[in-house]
Design a protein around this motif. Structure first.
Motif, PDB file in Angstrom:
ATOM      1  N   TRP A 135      16.691 -50.521 -46.222  1.00 52.78           N
ATOM      2  CA  TRP A 135      15.399 -50.265 -45.555  1.00 52.78           C
ATOM      3  C   TRP A 135      15.539 -49.216 -44.449  1.00 52.78           C
ATOM      4  O   TRP A 135      14.651 -48.384 -44.262  1.00 52.78           O
ATOM      5  CB  TRP A 135      14.825 -51.562 -44.983  1.00 52.78           C
ATOM      6  CG  TRP A 135      14.391 -52.513 -46.063  1.00 52.78           C
ATOM      7  CD1 TRP A 135      14.947 -53.709 -46.372  1.00 52.78           C
ATOM      8  CD2 TRP A 135      13.323 -52.320 -47.001  1.00 52.78           C
ATOM      9  NE1 TRP A 135      14.306 -54.283 -47.441  1.00 52.78           N
ATOM     10  CE2 TRP A 135      13.294 -53.457 -47.848  1.00 52.78           C
ATOM     11  CE3 TRP A 135      12.388 -51.310 -47.219  1.00 52.78           C
ATOM     12  CZ2 TRP A 135      12.378 -53.610 -48.883  1.00 52.78           C
ATOM     13  CZ3 TRP A 135      11.464 -51.456 -48.247  1.00 52.78           C
ATOM     14  CH2 TRP A 135      11.470 -52.594 -49.067  1.00 52.78           C
ATOM     15  N   SER A 136      16.680 -49.246 -43.743  1.00 53.34           N
ATOM     16  CA  SER A 136      16.839 -48.290 -42.639  1.00 53.34           C
ATOM     17  C   SER A 136      16.906 -46.851 -43.168  1.00 53.34           C
ATOM     18  O   SER A 136      16.349 -45.929 -42.572  1.00 53.34           O
ATOM     19  CB  SER A 136      18.106 -48.615 -41.846  1.00 53.34           C
ATOM     20  OG  SER A 136      19.231 -48.537 -42.693  1.00 53.34           O
ATOM     21  N   GLU A 137      17.568 -46.659 -44.320  1.00 63.33           N
ATOM     22  CA  GLU A 137      17.644 -45.306 -44.903  1.00 63.33           C
ATOM     23  C   GLU A 137      16.249 -44.835 -45.316  1.00 63.33           C
ATOM     24  O   GLU A 137      15.886 -43.679 -45.154  1.00 63.33           O
ATOM     25  CB  GLU A 137      18.561 -45.316 -46.128  1.00 63.33           C
ATOM     26  CG  GLU A 137      20.005 -45.625 -45.808  1.00 63.33           C
ATOM     27  CD  GLU A 137      20.860 -45.823 -47.065  1.00 63.33           C
ATOM     28  OE1 GLU A 137      22.026 -45.453 -47.013  1.00 63.33           O
ATOM     29  OE2 GLU A 137      20.363 -46.343 -48.084  1.00 63.33           O
ATOM     30  N   GLN A 142      18.553 -43.440 -41.625  1.00 61.81           N
ATOM     31  CA  GLN A 142      19.893 -43.646 -41.065  1.00 61.81           C
ATOM     32  C   GLN A 142      20.511 -44.816 -41.806  1.00 61.81           C
ATOM     33  O   GLN A 142      19.847 -45.816 -42.044  1.00 61.81           O
ATOM     34  CB  GLN A 142      19.809 -44.034 -39.584  1.00 61.81           C
ATOM     35  CG  GLN A 142      19.542 -42.868 -38.660  1.00 61.81           C
ATOM     36  CD  GLN A 142      19.573 -43.342 -37.215  1.00 61.81           C
ATOM     37  OE1 GLN A 142      19.136 -44.431 -36.906  1.00 61.81           O
ATOM     38  NE2 GLN A 142      20.092 -42.507 -36.331  1.00 61.81           N
ATOM     39  N   SER A 143      21.784 -44.670 -42.181  1.00 62.90           N
ATOM     40  CA  SER A 143      22.404 -45.812 -42.866  1.00 62.90           C
ATOM     41  C   SER A 143      23.413 -46.503 -41.961  1.00 62.90           C
ATOM     42  O   SER A 143      23.723 -47.662 -42.140  1.00 62.90           O
ATOM     43  CB  SER A 143      23.078 -45.359 -44.154  1.00 62.90           C
ATOM     44  OG  SER A 143      24.093 -44.439 -43.838  1.00 62.90           O
ATOM     45  N   SER A 147      20.821 -48.702 -34.422  1.00 56.00           N
ATOM     46  CA  SER A 147      19.380 -48.796 -34.707  1.00 56.00           C
ATOM     47  C   SER A 147      19.152 -49.193 -36.170  1.00 56.00           C
ATOM     48  O   SER A 147      18.265 -49.994 -36.472  1.00 56.00           O
ATOM     49  CB  SER A 147      18.698 -47.459 -34.404  1.00 56.00           C
ATOM     50  OG  SER A 147      19.288 -46.443 -35.191  1.00 56.00           O
ATOM     51  N   ALA A 148      19.986 -48.643 -37.081  1.00 60.34           N
ATOM     52  CA  ALA A 148      19.843 -48.981 -38.501  1.00 60.34           C
ATOM     53  C   ALA A 148      20.145 -50.468 -38.717  1.00 60.34           C
ATOM     54  O   ALA A 148      19.428 -51.164 -39.452  1.00 60.34           O
ATOM     55  CB  ALA A 148      20.785 -48.132 -39.336  1.00 60.34           C
ATOM     56  N   TYR A 149      21.201 -50.945 -38.035  1.00 60.79           N
ATOM     57  CA  TYR A 149      21.594 -52.354 -38.193  1.00 60.79           C
ATOM     58  C   TYR A 149      20.479 -53.273 -37.711  1.00 60.79           C
ATOM     59  O   TYR A 149      20.094 -54.235 -38.375  1.00 60.79           O
ATOM     60  CB  TYR A 149      22.879 -52.611 -37.396  1.00 60.79           C
ATOM     61  CG  TYR A 149      23.433 -54.012 -37.555  1.00 60.79           C
ATOM     62  CD1 TYR A 149      24.231 -54.337 -38.654  1.00 60.79           C
ATOM     63  CD2 TYR A 149      23.155 -55.015 -36.621  1.00 60.79           C
ATOM     64  CE1 TYR A 149      24.749 -55.613 -38.816  1.00 60.79           C
ATOM     65  CE2 TYR A 149      23.663 -56.302 -36.776  1.00 60.79           C
ATOM     66  CZ  TYR A 149      24.459 -56.593 -37.878  1.00 60.79           C
ATOM     67  OH  TYR A 149      24.960 -57.859 -38.036  1.00 60.79           O
ATOM     68  N   LEU A 151      17.278 -52.622 -37.408  1.00 62.19           N
ATOM     69  CA  LEU A 151      16.106 -52.542 -38.287  1.00 62.19           C
ATOM     70  C   LEU A 151      16.333 -53.383 -39.555  1.00 62.19           C
ATOM     71  O   LEU A 151      15.452 -54.152 -39.970  1.00 62.19           O
ATOM     72  CB  LEU A 151      15.818 -51.078 -38.663  1.00 62.19           C
ATOM     73  CG  LEU A 151      14.590 -50.882 -39.555  1.00 62.19           C
ATOM     74  CD1 LEU A 151      13.329 -51.280 -38.806  1.00 62.19           C
ATOM     75  CD2 LEU A 151      14.474 -49.443 -40.031  1.00 62.19           C
ATOM     76  N   ASN A 152      17.523 -53.219 -40.165  1.00 60.51           N
ATOM     77  CA  ASN A 152      17.832 -54.002 -41.371  1.00 60.51           C
ATOM     78  C   ASN A 152      17.808 -55.502 -41.073  1.00 60.51           C
ATOM     79  O   ASN A 152      17.285 -56.298 -41.854  1.00 60.51           O
ATOM     80  CB  ASN A 152      19.217 -53.628 -41.909  1.00 60.51           C
ATOM     81  CG  ASN A 152      19.166 -52.324 -42.694  1.00 60.51           C
ATOM     82  OD1 ASN A 152      18.137 -51.979 -43.266  1.00 60.51           O
ATOM     83  ND2 ASN A 152      20.261 -51.598 -42.702  1.00 60.51           N
TER      84      ASN A 152
END
Length: 731
Positions: A135-137, A142-143, A147-149, A151-152
């Motif tokens: 979902w973050s990608e 961003q993977s 912030s990616a972590y 969000l996921n």
């Protein structure tokens, strides 16, 4: 005396009851069936069909169709149960992955299917392919990074809450009976109790849909128990299409026993285990004919599931394993220790879960089922996400724990330090020292184990479909894998110890940690459910590990002994008692030294027994008796002075007979005499027409004398499935 002419004229009216009328022989909701009566009715029906079949070709064909209807029902149950299980497996796979990301090429593909179709995947990064995006990608491109972590993490929790809320709302609004695992209720129904709507069409539909939702939401529950309920709903639906089963509750229960076997067959891909499960765990009355039919239903169901192939590995189950090393006698010691652990965990789980469920029943907690599900789901998702072993679905976790570390495994559990100058065939890798990945995995597994043990206690019994097999197996598999790695490292570093010297040379592959996980899973499942034979068969069908029957048997028996030492009942019996269902367990032992007189009602000093007389009560008297008491039936005696027994009349049938007579028969009024004898009593002239009710009288009620020991009476109730038993003294 009414003159003879009149008598003949009304004779056909008075015997109108010799024509069967609707609803006789059916039962009220939450009542128990009379097995003896159902059996004799089926024998009568069979005799009629056989005698008619000699009359004409058409009747002969009808008798053949009747004989085949049982097999047709089994075929239909197998096909539907297999199809539903396949659809559930595919849907769960997709929705579990939906919490982490989505497939761009086709959104209905799960992670694995998405990367199968991709050409850019390499073997090392087989989980990463451009078509699959977290979902973050997708949302912030961003993977990696904090912030990616976050969000996921957030989306994982939101999806879980969304699935769980949808499931509990559907259950609450459309089918309250779709909650729980369903096995305690099915045991009760198979023992002869009637719960209308429990196996209905709505329950089937809602249970199938919500099962997908709750398993995908990541809660600590499995789909195996509820699949038995789903299969029994299929059985109930198909048996209602054939009058042989729809009109006979006893015969219907034979179909449901076979349906339960089909349910386990598709849940674990274990057809023989399913038949044994039905025999050992759920069925009450299991004649030989039902055994063959269960076998057939389980076969068809497994075949259907295999042709759908939901896991894409041509196997019926997710955790198929192949081990290459034999096991050694010295390993029986850790296997038995795992059995002890399984028994202790089973006892702990049953005690805590029952205490929590009782609390839910008696306090205000029970008034907010939706809130409870939401809170437990939120806690589960928040704690589960950071740990890779609890984030994935429980079935995948068990699959990884069962796996043997081959040369191609990329899992953390297989991060051993390799010997650079090792030249051996690929499949037989010697024991090696553990690398950092294994140590990380060990403490993650320890945390996951504690989390699973605690959260399952609160999850099982909420108002959503929840099975217990998979969480119990996960607890055992985690404990077993940790023990297995411990034994393996011990053998590697201390191969000169006397216990290892005989069988563990340096450079040999002697300990398989995956096998310990399998044994631990069997031990924990046995500790909770108290299954033995069916459990071992299910486990070796599940994993394909025929060589390991002895370790599995040792663990299963140990766990049952240990758990039985703390309390005889398994989780299903405990839930039956908690819900107050009338269930006479065949396994219970009675040590009371009482006689039938001490237990029968009414006791001495209470109001006298409510009885009907054979030819001296009016319709009004009978109706008053029915109104003032709530008994399910009344003994019919010669007269109030001589209480010699004639037979037994069921309450429901009395009500229906009188109602029918008032509608269809002229001259039946409140002061008409009711008689149960062959010939009408002598009546004064101008009295109203008497009403003959011999047709509904059971002339051979089951009786015992007042000095029969109570244990014999209990045995009679259990083995014959009686509904009531009359106590007599010299008749």
């Amino acid at each position: 005396m009414v003159n003879a002419g009149d008598m003949n004229g009304s004779g056909n009216l008075m015997d109108f009851l010799d024509e069967p009328f609707p609803d006789v022989g059916t039962y009220e909701d939450f009542h128990t069936i009379d097995w003896l009566r159902e059996k004799s009715r089926d024998t009568d029906r069979h005799r009629k069909i056989t005698s008619k079949s000699k009359e004409s070709i058409w009747e002969f064909i009808k008798s053949l169709l009747d004989a085949w209807s049982g097999w047709v029902v089994m075929l239909l149950i197998g096909l539907l149960a297999g199809t539903l299980a396949g659809v559930i497996d595919l849907a769960v796979d997709w929705m579990t992955d939906l919490k982490e990301g989505v497939c761009l090429s086709a959104f209905w593909y799960s992670h694995e299917q998405c990367c199968w179709t991709s050409n850019e995947t390499t073997f090392d990064d087989r989980d990463k392919c451009p078509q699959w995006q977290k979902w973050s990608e997708l949302l912030v491109s961003q993977s990696e990074g904090a912030s990616a972590y976050i969000l996921n993490y957030f989306l994982y929790i939101m999806w879980a809450l969304c699935f769980a809320f949808l499931a509990v709302s559907l259950v609450r609004v459309f089918a309250p009976y779709a909650c729980g695992s369903g096995i305690p209720e099915i045991k009760t129904i198979l023992s002869g109790f009637i719960i209308r709507g429990y196996l209905g069409k709505w329950t089937l539909l809602i249970k199938t849909v919500t099962l997908v939702l709750v398993v995908s939401s990541g809660l600590s529950l499995g789909k195996e128990g509820p699949l038995v309920h789903v299969a029994c709903c299929c059985g109930n639906f198909f048996s209602s299409l054939f009058s042989k089963y729809s009109k006979n509750e006893g015969k219907r229960r034979e179909v449901l026993s076979a349906a339960a076997a089909a349910g386990v067959s598709v849940a674990f891909g274990a057809p023989i285990g399913g038949v044994l499960f039905s025999l050992e765990e759920v069925s009450y009355y299991f004649p030989l004919k039902t055994l063959w039919r269960s076998f057939f239903a389980a076969l068809v169901a497994a075949f259907t599931l295999r042709s759908i192939n939901p896991f894409g590995n041509s196997r019926l189950v997710l955790f198929y394993v192949e081990y290459h090393t034999p096991w050694y006698m010295a390993e029986l010691f850790p296997f038995i220790l795992l059995g002890v652990f399984g028994g202790l965990w089973g006892t702990l789980f049953i005690r805590c879960n029952i205490a929590w469920c009782r609390r839910r029943k008696t306090t205000r907690l029970g008034k907010y089922p939706v809130l409870e599900v939401i809170v437990i789901t939120a806690i589960t998702a928040i704690i589960a996400y950071p740990n890779p072993y609890t984030r994935r679905s429980t079935s995948e976790l068990i699959s990884e724990l069962f796996n043997d570390c081959g040369a191609l495994e990329s899992s953390q559990l297989c991060d051993y330090i390799n010997d650079p100058n090792m030249t051996r065939p690929v499949d037989d890798i010697p024991d090696r020292p553990a690398g950092p990945g294994v140590y990380t995995a060990m403490w993650q597994l320890a945390l996951a184990l504690v989390f699973k043990i605690v959260i399952t206690i609160f999850t099982f019994g909420m108002k959503i479909p929840s099975g217990l097999f998979i969480p119990s197996m996960a607890v055992g598999a985690m404990a077993g894998r940790m023990v297995g790695i411990g034994v393996e490292q011990l053998a590697y570093h201390h191969h000169d110890w006397i216990i290892f010297r005989n069988w563990c040379r340096p450079g040999a592959d002697c300990v398989t940690p995956g096998l310990y996980a399998m044994v631990g899973a069997a031990a924990c499942l046995g500790g909770v459910t108290r299954m033995t034979v069916s459990l071992v068969v299910i486990m070796f069908e599940l994993t394909g590990g025929l060589e390991y029957i002895v370790p599995l048997m040792a663990a299963a028996v140990t766990s049952k002994w240990v758990a039985d030492a703390f309390g005889k009942e398994g989780i299903y019996e405990a839930h039956i008692h908690l819900n107050g269902y009338p269930f006479l367990d065949v396994k219970d032992e009675f040590t009371h030294r009482t006689l039938a007189t001490d237990v029968m009602r009414p006791r001495r000093g209470e109001a006298p027994l409510s009885v009907l007389t054979q030819d001296s009560m009016t319709v009004e008297d009978v109706e008053t008796l029915i109104k003032e008491t709530d008994y399910n039936g009344f003994p019919v005696v010669v007269s109030k002075d001589s209480e010699r027994l004639i037979g037994f009349a069921q309450r429901r049938e009395l009500i229906l007979a009188i109602k029918n007579a008032r509608q269809r028969q002229d001259g039946v009024v409140s002061n008409s005499i009711v008689y149960f004898t062959e010939d009408p009593p002598e009546l004064p002239p101008n009295s109203p027409h008497p009403l003959k009710l011999r047709r509904i009288l059971n002339l051979s009620p089951f009786t015992v004398t007042d000095h029969t020991p109570m244990e014999t009476v209990v045995d009679i109730f259990r083995k014959l499935g009686l509904r009531q038993c009359l106590v007599t003294r010299s008749g």
